[in-house]
Design an enzyme around this catalytic site. Structure first.
Site, PDB file in Angstrom:
ATOM      1  N   HIS A   1       0.464  -0.820   0.171  1.00 35.02           N
ATOM      2  CA  HIS A   1       0.329   0.190   0.082  1.00 35.02           C
ATOM      3  C   HIS A   1       0.539   1.007  -0.090  1.00 35.02           C
ATOM      4  O   HIS A   1       1.904   0.968  -0.386  1.00 35.02           O
ATOM      5  CB  HIS A   1      -0.951   0.161   1.354  1.00 35.02           C
TER       6      HIS A   1
ATOM      7  N   GLU B   1       1.658 -11.800   6.216  1.00 36.85           N
ATOM      8  CA  GLU B   1       0.849 -11.084   6.545  1.00 36.85           C
ATOM      9  C   GLU B   1       1.279 -11.199   8.259  1.00 36.85           C
ATOM     10  O   GLU B   1       1.080 -12.229   7.888  1.00 36.85           O
ATOM     11  CB  GLU B   1      -0.840 -11.266   6.303  1.00 36.85           C
TER      12      GLU B   1
ATOM     13  N   HIS C   1       2.455  -7.017   4.604  1.00 37.16           N
ATOM     14  CA  HIS C   1       1.471  -6.402   4.928  1.00 37.16           C
ATOM     15  C   HIS C   1       1.438  -7.285   5.960  1.00 37.16           C
ATOM     16  O   HIS C   1       1.729  -7.838   6.906  1.00 37.16           O
ATOM     17  CB  HIS C   1       0.429  -6.936   3.788  1.00 37.16           C
TER      18      HIS C   1
ATOM     19  N   GLU D   1      -2.022   0.561   8.186  1.00 39.22           N
ATOM     20  CA  GLU D   1      -1.573  -0.771   7.780  1.00 39.22           C
ATOM     21  C   GLU D   1       0.182  -0.205   6.401  1.00 39.22           C
ATOM     22  O   GLU D   1       0.941  -0.718   6.662  1.00 39.22           O
ATOM     23  CB  GLU D   1      -2.170  -1.657   6.283  1.00 39.22           C
TER      24      GLU D   1
END
Ligand code: ZN
Length: 270
Positions: free
Chosen positions: A64, A234, A156, A101
């Site tokens: 992101h 993650e 992430h 995030e």
């Protein structure tokens, strides 16, 4: 980083494997100060004077970006991912009290890049700040291909229901004509990073995705379009209170970075 080497060695006595990679740097030029504790780590051999990262090209992809939210029209643009289409990028998730995030992935990635470079790796980040938008997932994959990366990792954190917790690695599934050649090495990379992350951070395997914290997928452009070994991590679930508390802690983020370094070392040694 030299400063805490002696302290690190002392602290690491009880956990040789967890500290081995982290402690790899202190003794490197350390002929001058070989503390008695280093003898006790000697049987670990390769771990102590690990040069497995020397010259390795590694792409770190902080998921992101901080400006994605204000650039909806750009990041929502559909891009081809080999077996379909997907948005160029997304805004990512956040903890319930607003730790984003993108900020987490940026911080962890910078810490990780610094540690990898200190061990002689050539590190490329897919973005240079946390205020812009993108790049698109196509470009995030293309960078690794362009620099012929030896390995790539996309960082992430998840946004699952609050009762879900733990971390997982997303591994590629072969998409014909695209990433097939990199799948076996990616699986090996994924296992090495999983083991190192689990051992180094103490974060539990995901209780909601994958098996033993490994989740193969073929719906991610970042994996479908990569021709070099690549996985996603993650790191935890930002919507879970316990996971979120860890991710908000700077000391813990450093621990994440040191753990991942160890995972890369294991991967390149094997
Ligand atoms: Zn994400």
């Amino acid at each position: 980083m030299r400063i805490h080497s002696a302290a690190a060695l002392a602290l690491c006595l009880g956990a040789l494997t967890a500290c081995g990679g982290d402690g790899g740097s202190p003794p490197a030029e350390g002929a001058s100060v070989p503390p008695p504790t280093s003898e006790s780590t000697a049987p670990q051999g390769a771990v102590k004077r690990d040069a497995s990262l020397q010259g390795k090209v590694i792409v770190i992809d902080p998921g992101h970006n901080g400006g994605n939210g204000e650039n909806a029209s750009k990041i929502n643009k559909q891009v081809r991912i080999g077996n379909g289409s997907k948005a160029c990028d997304t805004t990512g998730t956040a903890t319930n009290d607003g730790y984003n995030e993108h900020a987490f992935t940026w911080d962890v990635s910078k810490r990780l890049a610094k540690l990898l470079k200190a061990k002689g790796a050539e590190v490329h980040l897919t973005r240079s700040n946390d205020t812009g938008w993108g790049p698109c997932i196509t470009e995030r994959a293309a960078l690794g291909n362009r620099v012929k990366a030896d390995a790539a990792l996309s960082v992430h954190a998840d946004g699952a229901p609050a009762s879900s917790h733990g971390f997982h690695i997303i591994q590629p599934i072969a998409v014909k004509g695209y990433n097939s050649g990199m799948v076996p090495d990616s699986q090996r990379l994924g296992r090495a990073l999983r083991d190192a992350y689990h051992e180094g951070t103490g974060v539990a395997y995901s209780n909601y995705r994958g098996k033993d914290a490994l989740d193969p997928r073929n719906d991610l452009g970042g994996l479908n379009l990569s021709r070099v070994p690549k996985v996603f991590i993650e790191c935890g679930n930002m919507r879970n209170a316990a996971d979120a508390a860890k991710m908000k802690d700077a000391g813990f983020r450093q621990r994440i970075a040191t753990s991942l370094v160890q995972g890369f070392e294991v991967y390149f040694r094997s």
